[in-house]
Design a protein around this motif. Structure first.
Motif, PDB file in Angstrom:
ATOM      1  N   VAL A  17      65.787  20.227  33.851  1.00  0.00           N
ATOM      2  CA  VAL A  17      66.812  19.674  32.957  1.00  0.00           C
ATOM      3  C   VAL A  17      66.728  20.315  31.579  1.00  0.00           C
ATOM      4  CG1 VAL A  17      67.554  17.579  31.765  1.00  0.00           C
ATOM      5  CG2 VAL A  17      66.985  17.485  34.189  1.00  0.00           C
ATOM      6  N   SER A  18      65.520  20.537  31.083  1.00  0.00           N
ATOM      7  CA  SER A  18      65.365  21.171  29.764  1.00  0.00           C
ATOM      8  C   SER A  18      65.935  22.585  29.760  1.00  0.00           C
ATOM      9  CB  SER A  18      63.890  21.202  29.376  1.00  0.00           C
ATOM     10  OG  SER A  18      63.356  19.897  29.284  1.00  0.00           O
ATOM     11  N   ALA A  19      65.671  23.325  30.842  1.00  0.00           N
ATOM     12  CA  ALA A  19      66.194  24.694  30.921  1.00  0.00           C
ATOM     13  C   ALA A  19      67.723  24.697  30.952  1.00  0.00           C
ATOM     14  CB  ALA A  19      65.640  25.376  32.161  1.00  0.00           C
ATOM     15  N   ILE A  20      68.299  23.716  31.668  1.00  0.00           N
ATOM     16  CA  ILE A  20      69.769  23.631  31.717  1.00  0.00           C
ATOM     17  C   ILE A  20      70.335  23.345  30.331  1.00  0.00           C
ATOM     18  CG2 ILE A  20      71.689  22.239  32.563  1.00  0.00           C
ATOM     19  CD1 ILE A  20      70.126  21.882  35.170  1.00  0.00           C
ATOM     20  N   MET A  21      69.728  22.387  29.632  1.00  0.00           N
ATOM     21  CA  MET A  21      70.263  21.968  28.340  1.00  0.00           C
ATOM     22  C   MET A  21      70.077  23.025  27.262  1.00  0.00           C
ATOM     23  SD  MET A  21      69.195  17.923  28.356  1.00  0.00           S
ATOM     24  CE  MET A  21      70.148  17.569  26.872  1.00  0.00           C
ATOM     25  N   MET A  22      69.174  23.970  27.474  1.00  0.00           N
ATOM     26  CA  MET A  22      69.023  25.060  26.509  1.00  0.00           C
ATOM     27  C   MET A  22      70.225  26.006  26.523  1.00  0.00           C
ATOM     28  SD  MET A  22      65.023  26.137  26.865  1.00  0.00           S
ATOM     29  CE  MET A  22      63.706  24.996  26.403  1.00  0.00           C
ATOM     30  N   GLY A  23      70.905  26.065  27.686  1.00  0.00           N
ATOM     31  CA  GLY A  23      72.015  27.007  27.788  1.00  0.00           C
ATOM     32  C   GLY A  23      73.383  26.363  27.837  1.00  0.00           C
ATOM     33  N   SER A  24      73.438  25.073  28.178  1.00  0.00           N
ATOM     34  CA  SER A  24      74.741  24.422  28.286  1.00  0.00           C
ATOM     35  C   SER A  24      74.542  22.918  28.344  1.00  0.00           C
ATOM     36  CB  SER A  24      75.472  24.895  29.548  1.00  0.00           C
ATOM     37  OG  SER A  24      74.771  24.480  30.710  1.00  0.00           O
ATOM     38  N   SER A  25      75.646  22.208  28.461  1.00  0.00           N
ATOM     39  CA  SER A  25      75.580  20.764  28.611  1.00  0.00           C
ATOM     40  C   SER A  25      75.133  20.416  30.027  1.00  0.00           C
ATOM     41  CB  SER A  25      76.948  20.140  28.330  1.00  0.00           C
ATOM     42  OG  SER A  25      76.948  18.765  28.704  1.00  0.00           O
ATOM     43  N   LEU A  26      74.410  19.334  30.150  1.00  0.00           N
ATOM     44  CA  LEU A  26      73.950  18.888  31.468  1.00  0.00           C
ATOM     45  C   LEU A  26      75.114  18.494  32.365  1.00  0.00           C
ATOM     46  CD1 LEU A  26      71.414  18.266  33.171  1.00  0.00           C
ATOM     47  CD2 LEU A  26      71.449  15.956  32.234  1.00  0.00           C
ATOM     48  N   PHE A  27      76.220  18.056  31.760  1.00  0.00           N
ATOM     49  CA  PHE A  27      77.375  17.592  32.535  1.00  0.00           C
ATOM     50  C   PHE A  27      78.076  18.738  33.257  1.00  0.00           C
ATOM     51  CE2 PHE A  27      76.837  14.311  29.269  1.00  0.00           C
ATOM     52  CZ  PHE A  27      76.771  13.185  30.080  1.00  0.00           C
ATOM     53  N   VAL A  28      77.794  19.978  32.840  1.00  0.00           N
ATOM     54  CA  VAL A  28      78.368  21.121  33.548  1.00  0.00           C
ATOM     55  C   VAL A  28      77.895  21.140  35.002  1.00  0.00           C
ATOM     56  CG1 VAL A  28      78.433  23.652  33.623  1.00  0.00           C
ATOM     57  CG2 VAL A  28      78.597  22.463  31.433  1.00  0.00           C
ATOM     58  N   PHE A  29      76.698  20.606  35.243  1.00  0.00           N
ATOM     59  CA  PHE A  29      76.111  20.640  36.582  1.00  0.00           C
ATOM     60  C   PHE A  29      76.371  19.346  37.362  1.00  0.00           C
ATOM     61  CE2 PHE A  29      73.993  24.035  34.486  1.00  0.00           C
ATOM     62  CZ  PHE A  29      73.629  24.928  35.486  1.00  0.00           C
ATOM     63  N   VAL A  30      77.238  18.509  36.836  1.00  0.00           N
ATOM     64  CA  VAL A  30      77.600  17.287  37.554  1.00  0.00           C
ATOM     65  C   VAL A  30      78.883  17.541  38.332  1.00  0.00           C
ATOM     66  CG1 VAL A  30      78.265  14.866  37.350  1.00  0.00           C
ATOM     67  CG2 VAL A  30      76.506  15.817  35.836  1.00  0.00           C
ATOM     68  N   SER A  31      78.806  17.425  39.658  1.00  0.00           N
ATOM     69  CA  SER A  31      79.964  17.662  40.514  1.00  0.00           C
ATOM     70  C   SER A  31      79.947  16.648  41.648  1.00  0.00           C
ATOM     71  CB  SER A  31      79.946  19.086  41.078  1.00  0.00           C
ATOM     72  OG  SER A  31      80.952  19.256  42.051  1.00  0.00           O
ATOM     73  N   ILE A  32      80.912  15.746  41.642  1.00  0.00           N
ATOM     74  CA  ILE A  32      80.996  14.730  42.690  1.00  0.00           C
ATOM     75  C   ILE A  32      81.232  15.351  44.068  1.00  0.00           C
ATOM     76  CG2 ILE A  32      82.192  12.651  43.468  1.00  0.00           C
ATOM     77  CD1 ILE A  32      80.489  12.296  40.973  1.00  0.00           C
ATOM     78  N   PRO A  33      82.167  16.315  44.218  1.00  0.00           N
ATOM     79  CA  PRO A  33      82.350  16.928  45.540  1.00  0.00           C
ATOM     80  C   PRO A  33      81.074  17.590  46.067  1.00  0.00           C
ATOM     81  CG  PRO A  33      84.197  17.441  44.130  1.00  0.00           C
ATOM     82  CD  PRO A  33      83.172  16.803  43.251  1.00  0.00           C
ATOM     83  N   SER A  34      80.351  18.261  45.181  1.00  0.00           N
ATOM     84  CA  SER A  34      79.113  18.916  45.611  1.00  0.00           C
ATOM     85  C   SER A  34      78.079  17.900  46.064  1.00  0.00           C
ATOM     86  CB  SER A  34      78.545  19.762  44.467  1.00  0.00           C
ATOM     87  OG  SER A  34      79.443  20.782  44.098  1.00  0.00           O
ATOM     88  N   ALA A  35      77.963  16.797  45.315  1.00  0.00           N
ATOM     89  CA  ALA A  35      77.008  15.751  45.688  1.00  0.00           C
ATOM     90  C   ALA A  35      77.376  15.128  47.024  1.00  0.00           C
ATOM     91  CB  ALA A  35      76.963  14.686  44.589  1.00  0.00           C
ATOM     92  N   LEU A  36      78.687  14.925  47.243  1.00  0.00           N
ATOM     93  CA  LEU A  36      79.113  14.351  48.519  1.00  0.00           C
ATOM     94  C   LEU A  36      78.787  15.279  49.685  1.00  0.00           C
ATOM     95  CD1 LEU A  36      82.591  12.851  47.512  1.00  0.00           C
ATOM     96  CD2 LEU A  36      80.468  11.617  47.964  1.00  0.00           C
ATOM     97  N   ILE A  37      78.996  16.563  49.489  1.00  0.00           N
ATOM     98  CA  ILE A  37      78.722  17.525  50.560  1.00  0.00           C
ATOM     99  C   ILE A  37      77.234  17.563  50.887  1.00  0.00           C
ATOM    100  CG2 ILE A  37      78.727  19.964  51.172  1.00  0.00           C
ATOM    101  CD1 ILE A  37      81.321  20.225  49.524  1.00  0.00           C
ATOM    102  N   VAL A  38      76.394  17.695  49.860  1.00  0.00           N
ATOM    103  CA  VAL A  38      74.958  17.869  50.092  1.00  0.00           C
ATOM    104  C   VAL A  38      74.295  16.564  50.518  1.00  0.00           C
ATOM    105  CG1 VAL A  38      72.764  18.534  49.055  1.00  0.00           C
ATOM    106  CG2 VAL A  38      74.832  19.824  48.523  1.00  0.00           C
ATOM    107  N   LEU A  39      74.493  15.513  49.714  1.00  0.00           N
ATOM    108  CA  LEU A  39      73.834  14.243  50.030  1.00  0.00           C
ATOM    109  C   LEU A  39      74.387  13.622  51.308  1.00  0.00           C
ATOM    110  CD1 LEU A  39      73.582  12.660  46.456  1.00  0.00           C
ATOM    111  CD2 LEU A  39      71.744  13.699  47.800  1.00  0.00           C
ATOM    112  N   GLY A  40      75.727  13.567  51.394  1.00  0.00           N
ATOM    113  CA  GLY A  40      76.335  12.993  52.589  1.00  0.00           C
ATOM    114  C   GLY A  40      76.035  13.795  53.834  1.00  0.00           C
ATOM    115  N   GLY A  41      76.133  15.108  53.717  1.00  0.00           N
ATOM    116  CA  GLY A  41      75.862  15.956  54.877  1.00  0.00           C
ATOM    117  C   GLY A  41      74.415  15.884  55.327  1.00  0.00           C
ATOM    118  N   THR A  42      73.485  15.882  54.363  1.00  0.00           N
ATOM    119  CA  THR A  42      72.060  15.792  54.707  1.00  0.00           C
ATOM    120  C   THR A  42      71.740  14.469  55.381  1.00  0.00           C
ATOM    121  OG1 THR A  42      71.455  17.230  52.854  1.00  0.00           O
ATOM    122  CG2 THR A  42      69.715  15.855  53.782  1.00  0.00           C
ATOM    123  N   LEU A  43      72.273  13.383  54.825  1.00  0.00           N
ATOM    124  CA  LEU A  43      72.038  12.074  55.423  1.00  0.00           C
ATOM    125  C   LEU A  43      72.644  11.994  56.821  1.00  0.00           C
ATOM    126  CD1 LEU A  43      70.997   9.186  55.207  1.00  0.00           C
ATOM    127  CD2 LEU A  43      73.147   8.555  54.086  1.00  0.00           C
TER     128      LEU A  43
END
Length: 253
Positions: A17-43
């Motif tokens: 998280v620290s490395a991300i925030m050094m270069g951009s906002s943390l919210f840039v890496f928040v993606s609901i579709p991506s979370a649904l694909i990875v978390l939902g698919g893995t489960l």
């Protein structure tokens, strides 16, 4: 609470998280579709792979990675030497009043069988069966997390393909290219993070915990069998110390 696990979680996620925030906002890496694909698919893939009862049971196993604190083997050996000395002086029945003071269910059951006069061979068969099923439960929990660690990056790649397809279909609309590319890249990121910072480390920790607990159970069983056979406390001490590295071995005074 296992300090190494807590430090590992805080350190790994904190640095990422620290490395991300050094270069951009943390919210840039928040993606609901991506979370649904990875978390939902893995489960979903895990539910296909394992019965529902195993998936629900893993919640009870995962606490071993965070909260389980096993007894010190040296203290266990010292406890057995005390039991052996008492049984040698006063007889095996003198151990019966101590049963209520034993917190470990495995040790209490083995001690009860010994006090009841069960043959050592029968005690060994009963308690080894318990150890075998303990290993099986722990291995199932570790295998589930290992499977999730395998599925998460694969689902991340599937999300990347989905994002690329969406991007190629909207090449004539520049405003749609950015979100599609974000889904393509962030799903891979989510899959890699979950696999390498959560699922695979938890699987490894559960396997380590299982080995430690099985070793303690084997030490306990050897101590109980030695007491039931009426062996000399010094012989018991040498036997049980064989389970430990030299620096941890106790010496009877």
């Amino acid at each position: 609470m296992d300090l190494a696990t807590i430090i590992g979680v805080v350190l790994s996620f904190g640095l990422v998280v620290s490395a991300i925030m050094m270069g951009s906002s943390l919210f840039v890496f928040v993606s609901i579709p991506s979370a649904l694909i990875v978390l939902g698919g893995t489960l979903g893939a895990t539910l296909i792979h394992y019965p529902l009862s195993n998936i629900l049971g893993v919640l009870g196993v995962v606490k071993n990675a965070f909260f389980t604190k096993l007894a010190n083997p040296s203290d266990t050996i010292a406890q057995f030497l005390e039991y052996a000395g008492r049984a040698r002086k006063e007889g095996i029945l003198s151990l019966e009043p101590l049963l209520k003071e034993i917190d470990d269910d495995y040790l209490r059951k083995a001690m009860q069988l010994t006090v009841d006069g069960v043959e050592p061979q029968v005690i060994q068969e009963i308690m080894q069966t318990e150890v075998a099923y303990l290993q099986e439960r722990h291995e199932t929990g570790a295998d589930i997390f290992a499977a999730m660690g395998m599925y998460a990056p694969a689902l991340g790649m599937i999300g990347t393909v989905i994002g690329l397809v969406q991007m190629l279909q909207s090449m004539d609309d520049p405003a749609a290219i950015g979100p599609a590319m974000a889904v393509a890249l962030i799903t891979t990121f989510y899959g890699a993070v979950l696999a390498n910072l959560v699922f695979n480390p938890l699987s490894g920790k559960l396997k380590t915990r299982s080995k430690e607990e099985v070793l303690l159970r084997e030490l306990t069983l050897e101590g109980i069998l030695s007491i039931s056979r009426g062996e000399n406390p010094r012989i018991i001490e040498e036997k049980l110390n064989g389970f430990l590295p030299p620096k941890m071995r106790t010496k009877m005074e």
